[in-house]
Design a protein around this motif. Sequence first.
Motif, PDB file in Angstrom:
ATOM      1  N   LEU A 220       0.842  -1.193   0.000  1.00 19.10           N
ATOM      2  CA  LEU A 220       0.000   0.000   0.000  1.00 19.10           C
ATOM      3  C   LEU A 220       0.877   1.243   0.000  1.00 19.10           C
ATOM      4  CD1 LEU A 220      -2.742   1.337   0.106  1.00 19.10           C
ATOM      5  CD2 LEU A 220      -2.723   1.106   2.609  1.00 19.10           C
ATOM      6  N   HIS A 221       0.805   2.003  -1.092  1.00 16.16           N
ATOM      7  CA  HIS A 221       1.557   3.246  -1.246  1.00 16.16           C
ATOM      8  C   HIS A 221       0.582   4.413  -1.350  1.00 16.16           C
ATOM      9  CE1 HIS A 221       5.174   1.053  -3.381  1.00 16.16           C
ATOM     10  NE2 HIS A 221       4.859   0.524  -2.209  1.00 16.16           N
ATOM     11  N   GLY A 222       1.121   5.621  -1.220  1.00 20.34           N
ATOM     12  CA  GLY A 222       0.345   6.815  -1.522  1.00 20.34           C
ATOM     13  C   GLY A 222       0.308   7.024  -3.024  1.00 20.34           C
ATOM     14  N   PRO A 223      -0.234   8.157  -3.468  1.00 19.16           N
ATOM     15  CA  PRO A 223      -0.363   8.395  -4.914  1.00 19.16           C
ATOM     16  C   PRO A 223       0.972   8.522  -5.638  1.00 19.16           C
ATOM     17  CG  PRO A 223      -1.045  10.331  -3.644  1.00 19.16           C
ATOM     18  CD  PRO A 223      -0.874   9.216  -2.667  1.00 19.16           C
ATOM     19  N   GLU A 224       2.033   8.868  -4.922  1.00 23.44           N
ATOM     20  CA  GLU A 224       3.368   8.941  -5.513  1.00 23.44           C
ATOM     21  C   GLU A 224       4.411   8.815  -4.418  1.00 23.44           C
ATOM     22  OE1 GLU A 224       4.542  12.975  -6.894  1.00 23.44           O
ATOM     23  OE2 GLU A 224       2.505  13.540  -6.342  1.00 23.44           O
ATOM     24  N   SER A 225       5.667   8.671  -4.827  1.00 22.82           N
ATOM     25  CA  SER A 225       6.768   8.599  -3.857  1.00 22.82           C
ATOM     26  C   SER A 225       7.270  10.002  -3.557  1.00 22.82           C
ATOM     27  CB  SER A 225       7.904   7.736  -4.418  1.00 22.82           C
ATOM     28  OG  SER A 225       7.478   6.390  -4.560  1.00 22.82           O
ATOM     29  N   TYR A 226       7.931  10.145  -2.405  1.00 23.27           N
ATOM     30  CA  TYR A 226       8.372  11.465  -1.959  1.00 23.27           C
ATOM     31  C   TYR A 226       9.786  11.399  -1.378  1.00 23.27           C
ATOM     32  CZ  TYR A 226       3.371  12.551  -2.226  1.00 23.27           C
ATOM     33  OH  TYR A 226       2.073  12.719  -2.659  1.00 23.27           O
ATOM     34  N   SER A 227      10.462  12.539  -1.444  1.00 21.79           N
ATOM     35  CA  SER A 227      11.810  12.684  -0.905  1.00 21.79           C
ATOM     36  C   SER A 227      11.793  13.624   0.297  1.00 21.79           C
ATOM     37  CB  SER A 227      12.738  13.256  -1.982  1.00 21.79           C
ATOM     38  OG  SER A 227      12.354  14.598  -2.283  1.00 21.79           O
ATOM     39  N   THR A 228      12.928  13.714   0.964  1.00 21.09           N
ATOM     40  CA  THR A 228      13.070  14.689   2.048  1.00 21.09           C
ATOM     41  C   THR A 228      12.812  16.100   1.521  1.00 21.09           C
ATOM     42  OG1 THR A 228      14.624  13.333   3.304  1.00 21.09           O
ATOM     43  CG2 THR A 228      14.716  15.718   3.653  1.00 21.09           C
ATOM     44  N   ARG A 229      13.274  16.385   0.311  1.00 24.36           N
ATOM     45  CA  ARG A 229      13.048  17.701  -0.276  1.00 24.36           C
ATOM     46  C   ARG A 229      11.549  17.959  -0.461  1.00 24.36           C
ATOM     47  NH1 ARG A 229      16.951  20.216   0.562  1.00 24.36           N
ATOM     48  NH2 ARG A 229      18.436  19.234  -0.863  1.00 24.36           N
ATOM     49  N   ASP A 230      10.806  16.931  -0.848  1.00 26.98           N
ATOM     50  CA  ASP A 230       9.353  17.079  -0.989  1.00 26.98           C
ATOM     51  C   ASP A 230       8.697  17.373   0.363  1.00 26.98           C
ATOM     52  OD1 ASP A 230       9.330  16.526  -3.761  1.00 26.98           O
ATOM     53  OD2 ASP A 230       9.342  14.366  -3.370  1.00 26.98           O
ATOM     54  N   VAL A 231       9.198  16.718   1.412  1.00 27.05           N
ATOM     55  CA  VAL A 231       8.668  16.968   2.757  1.00 27.05           C
ATOM     56  C   VAL A 231       8.948  18.406   3.162  1.00 27.05           C
ATOM     57  CG1 VAL A 231       8.800  16.310   5.193  1.00 27.05           C
ATOM     58  CG2 VAL A 231       8.942  14.549   3.419  1.00 27.05           C
ATOM     59  N   GLN A 232      10.158  18.871   2.890  1.00 33.48           N
ATOM     60  CA  GLN A 232      10.529  20.247   3.203  1.00 33.48           C
ATOM     61  C   GLN A 232       9.593  21.239   2.501  1.00 33.48           C
ATOM     62  OE1 GLN A 232      14.383  21.446   1.695  1.00 33.48           O
ATOM     63  NE2 GLN A 232      14.643  22.983   3.317  1.00 33.48           N
ATOM     64  N   GLU A 233       9.331  21.007   1.222  1.00 37.24           N
ATOM     65  CA  GLU A 233       8.453  21.898   0.466  1.00 37.24           C
ATOM     66  C   GLU A 233       7.022  21.842   1.001  1.00 37.24           C
ATOM     67  OE1 GLU A 233       8.853  20.760  -3.597  1.00 37.24           O
ATOM     68  OE2 GLU A 233      10.926  21.509  -3.766  1.00 37.24           O
ATOM     69  N   ALA A 234       6.576  20.663   1.421  1.00 39.28           N
ATOM     70  CA  ALA A 234       5.223  20.540   1.967  1.00 39.28           C
ATOM     71  C   ALA A 234       5.087  21.334   3.255  1.00 39.28           C
ATOM     72  CB  ALA A 234       4.888  19.070   2.201  1.00 39.28           C
ATOM     73  N   PHE A 235       6.097  21.266   4.122  1.00 38.10           N
ATOM     74  CA  PHE A 235       6.075  22.047   5.358  1.00 38.10           C
ATOM     75  C   PHE A 235       6.111  23.548   5.057  1.00 38.10           C
ATOM     76  CE2 PHE A 235       7.693  18.312   7.978  1.00 38.10           C
ATOM     77  CZ  PHE A 235       6.546  18.228   8.753  1.00 38.10           C
ATOM     78  N   GLU A 236       6.958  23.943   4.113  1.00 36.71           N
ATOM     79  CA  GLU A 236       7.061  25.364   3.783  1.00 36.71           C
ATOM     80  C   GLU A 236       5.746  25.901   3.219  1.00 36.71           C
ATOM     81  OE1 GLU A 236      11.838  25.908   2.896  1.00 36.71           O
ATOM     82  OE2 GLU A 236      10.493  25.506   1.208  1.00 36.71           O
ATOM     83  N   ASP A 237       5.106  25.136   2.343  1.00 41.79           N
ATOM     84  CA  ASP A 237       3.828  25.569   1.769  1.00 41.79           C
ATOM     85  C   ASP A 237       2.757  25.687   2.837  1.00 41.79           C
ATOM     86  OD1 ASP A 237       4.955  25.642  -0.726  1.00 41.79           O
ATOM     87  OD2 ASP A 237       4.140  23.712  -1.389  1.00 41.79           O
ATOM     88  N   ALA A 238       2.728  24.717   3.761  1.00 36.84           N
ATOM     89  CA  ALA A 238       1.683  24.708   4.791  1.00 36.84           C
ATOM     90  C   ALA A 238       1.915  25.765   5.861  1.00 36.84           C
ATOM     91  CB  ALA A 238       1.611  23.325   5.442  1.00 36.84           C
ATOM     92  N   MET A 239       3.194  26.059   6.155  1.00 38.17           N
ATOM     93  CA  MET A 239       3.520  26.999   7.228  1.00 38.17           C
ATOM     94  C   MET A 239       3.716  28.422   6.723  1.00 38.17           C
ATOM     95  SD  MET A 239       6.121  24.509   9.411  1.00 38.17           S
ATOM     96  CE  MET A 239       6.409  25.707  10.719  1.00 38.17           C
ATOM     97  N   GLY A 240       3.913  28.568   5.401  1.00 39.14           N
ATOM     98  CA  GLY A 240       4.107  29.891   4.830  1.00 39.14           C
ATOM     99  C   GLY A 240       5.426  30.530   5.201  1.00 39.14           C
ATOM    100  N   LYS A 241       6.435  29.706   5.446  1.00 45.29           N
ATOM    101  CA  LYS A 241       7.767  30.219   5.792  1.00 45.29           C
ATOM    102  C   LYS A 241       8.821  29.197   5.395  1.00 45.29           C
ATOM    103  CE  LYS A 241       6.697  30.384  10.189  1.00 45.29           C
ATOM    104  NZ  LYS A 241       6.805  30.566  11.669  1.00 45.29           N
ATOM    105  N   GLN A 242      10.069  29.640   5.396  1.00 41.77           N
ATOM    106  CA  GLN A 242      11.158  28.718   5.074  1.00 41.77           C
ATOM    107  C   GLN A 242      11.364  27.726   6.216  1.00 41.77           C
ATOM    108  OE1 GLN A 242      14.622  31.153   4.062  1.00 41.77           O
ATOM    109  NE2 GLN A 242      14.183  30.816   1.878  1.00 41.77           N
ATOM    110  N   VAL A 243      11.621  26.497   5.852  1.00 46.07           N
ATOM    111  CA  VAL A 243      11.854  25.425   6.827  1.00 46.07           C
ATOM    112  C   VAL A 243      13.156  24.735   6.453  1.00 46.07           C
ATOM    113  CG1 VAL A 243      11.028  23.230   7.755  1.00 46.07           C
ATOM    114  CG2 VAL A 243       9.395  25.070   7.263  1.00 46.07           C
ATOM    115  N   GLY A 244      14.046  24.613   7.414  1.00 45.07           N
ATOM    116  CA  GLY A 244      15.320  23.951   7.171  1.00 45.07           C
ATOM    117  C   GLY A 244      15.224  22.448   7.364  1.00 45.07           C
ATOM    118  N   VAL A 245      16.240  21.745   6.906  1.00 42.76           N
ATOM    119  CA  VAL A 245      16.293  20.298   7.095  1.00 42.76           C
ATOM    120  C   VAL A 245      17.701  19.900   7.487  1.00 42.76           C
ATOM    121  CG1 VAL A 245      16.678  19.926   4.613  1.00 42.76           C
ATOM    122  CG2 VAL A 245      15.890  18.042   6.046  1.00 42.76           C
TER     123      VAL A 245
END
Length: 309
Positions: A220-245
């Motif tokens: 069972l997978h989600g609709p696509e695979s994701y990377s750490t960079r994708d997680v970073q972008e998801a947090f930034e979009d949701a929080m409206g600010k830059q997020v480091g990793v």
Amino acid sequence: MHIVVLPASPKTAQSTIRALLADPREPTVTGVYRDPRRASAEFREHPRFNAVQGDMADAQRLDGVCAGADAVATITPPLHAETDPIVKARELAGNVKHAVSAREGKSSSVKRLVYVSSVGAQFQRGTGEIRTNHEAEQSLRNAAPKVVFMRCAYFMENWATALATTLKADPPFFYSVICPADYKIPMVSVRDIGRICAAQLLAAGSVAVPGDENPFIFDLHGPESYSTRDVQEAFEDAMGKQVGVELVQDDQLVGFFAQAFKEPMASLFVEMTRSFLPGGVTEKGMNEGTRIRRGKDTLSETVRRMLGN
């Protein structure tokens, strides 16, 4: 139809119960808890839900709670405090099999058993904590007329651990053991796990397809695979600010997991992490999958839901 979920406390179990209670076929649901008072008010107040006391370590008690069930969902609970979690996982799954199986002097109403497992559970060694899923699968084979192993990808909600800690820092950041930053792995939401598990349970008693395997196994997978960079972008979009990793490199894994777990669990998490990174034992099979089924929730949607957006 009557369905038992044991144990009922893990997030995947709660998601399964929620999906079952929302289904128009209106099954009755029993959730098994060490302490039934831990059942959420959302469930306790539902007319088709019943919380009962039970412990996967108590085989005799499980016999009673599974009596009359058409289908049973089971999950290996967290075993972080166990001195030998691999052996304990085998023991708990054996108790479940004993409770749901027909045997001399005991009939069983259970038509289908669904086990929420993990990608990589097909491997006997080299996968660390996932070996608990392997042992459980081995114990649960032939436990019911139909056995289903749902091998779930990396939980999107695993990233929620950062919400109460590093994402509150200034500037916000999070740690990731998934390296390099652009390396993608399958991820799936807990909500989708609950939906798919509920659908499998509600299929109890359906006519078998000729040649259909038992156990029936799918990834069972989600609709696509994701990377750490994708997680970073998801947090930034949701929080409206830059997020480091902060990437946790291979030579840092031992110290990183030692901060969260005692032995032997810390070492098992190190081995598990290495198993799904590039060159790891599960990398190829994890990405190719076995009869891959896909959930609907994207990483972005799940992150926003975790943040309450």
